[in-house]
Design an enzyme around this catalytic site. Structure first.
Site, PDB file in Angstrom:
ATOM      1  N   CYS A   1       0.842  -1.196   0.000  1.00 32.42           N
ATOM      2  CA  CYS A   1       0.000   0.000   0.000  1.00 32.42           C
ATOM      3  C   CYS A   1       0.882   1.253   0.000  1.00 32.42           C
ATOM      4  CB  CYS A   1      -0.915   0.000   1.216  1.00 32.42           C
ATOM      5  SG  CYS A   1      -1.929   1.488   1.358  1.00 32.42           S
ATOM      6  N   PHE A   2       0.623   2.138  -0.927  1.00 31.47           N
ATOM      7  CA  PHE A   2       1.510   3.295  -1.084  1.00 31.47           C
ATOM      8  C   PHE A   2       1.373   4.343   0.005  1.00 31.47           C
ATOM      9  CE2 PHE A   2      -1.354   4.569  -4.971  1.00 31.47           C
ATOM     10  CZ  PHE A   2      -2.453   4.819  -4.152  1.00 31.47           C
TER      11      PHE A   2
END
Length: 157
Positions: free
Chosen positions: A10-11
């Site tokens: 997840c960025f």
């Protein structure tokens, strides 16, 4: 200034983590190496564009080296699992290092050769020249600054 693109699940957490590091001047979340132009978050989540959630990192290489950035990166990912980091599962959550400058490829590959012995399984983090990068929707930018209690698969201290 130099640029590197890092995909590590997840960025949101990857962006917040790197935004705190001295020498990192800018972080932008987006979708790297998509097979469709300008994918939406929903499309990326479907796996259809084969894009990776990625953080574009602009850094001052007189303050922090690419090797040091890679050292930080490998502290927050498990490079031995494919298409998953923490509870995030899917092709969009693969780990990757995407470079613009061909000279960076050698630095990246040398670094990975140096750390390979630290892992019991093979490193599956992809390394390649960036094909494309599409900025994610505005609500994803600086998400954890806007939502301090938001989800993050990495430990931020």
């Amino acid at each position: 200034m130099k640029t590197i693109y890092l995909a590590g699940g997840c960025f949101w957490g990857v962006e917040e983590y790197f935004s705190r590091i001295k020498g990192v001047n800018d972080t932008t979340v987006g979708y790297a190496n998509s097979i469709i132009k300008n994918p939406t978050y929903e499309e990326v989540c479907s796996g259809e564009p084969a894009a990776a959630e990625t953080v574009k990192i602009v850094y001052d290489d007189e303050i922090i080296s690419l090797k040091k950035i890679l050292t930080y990166f490998f502290k927050i990912i498990d490079p031995t699992v494919l298409n998953r980091q923490g509870n995030d599962v899917g092709i969009q959550y693969r780990t990757g290092i995407y470079y613009e400058n061909n000279d960076d490829e050698g630095i990246i590959l040398d670094y990975m050769d140096q750390i390979r012995a630290n892992y019991k399984s093979d490193i599956v983090t992809e390394v390649m020249k960036i094909i494309n990068f599409y900025e994610a929707e505005e609500y994803h930018q600086d998400y954890l600054k806007k939502n301090p209690g938001g989800y993050c698969h990495i430990k931020l201290d």
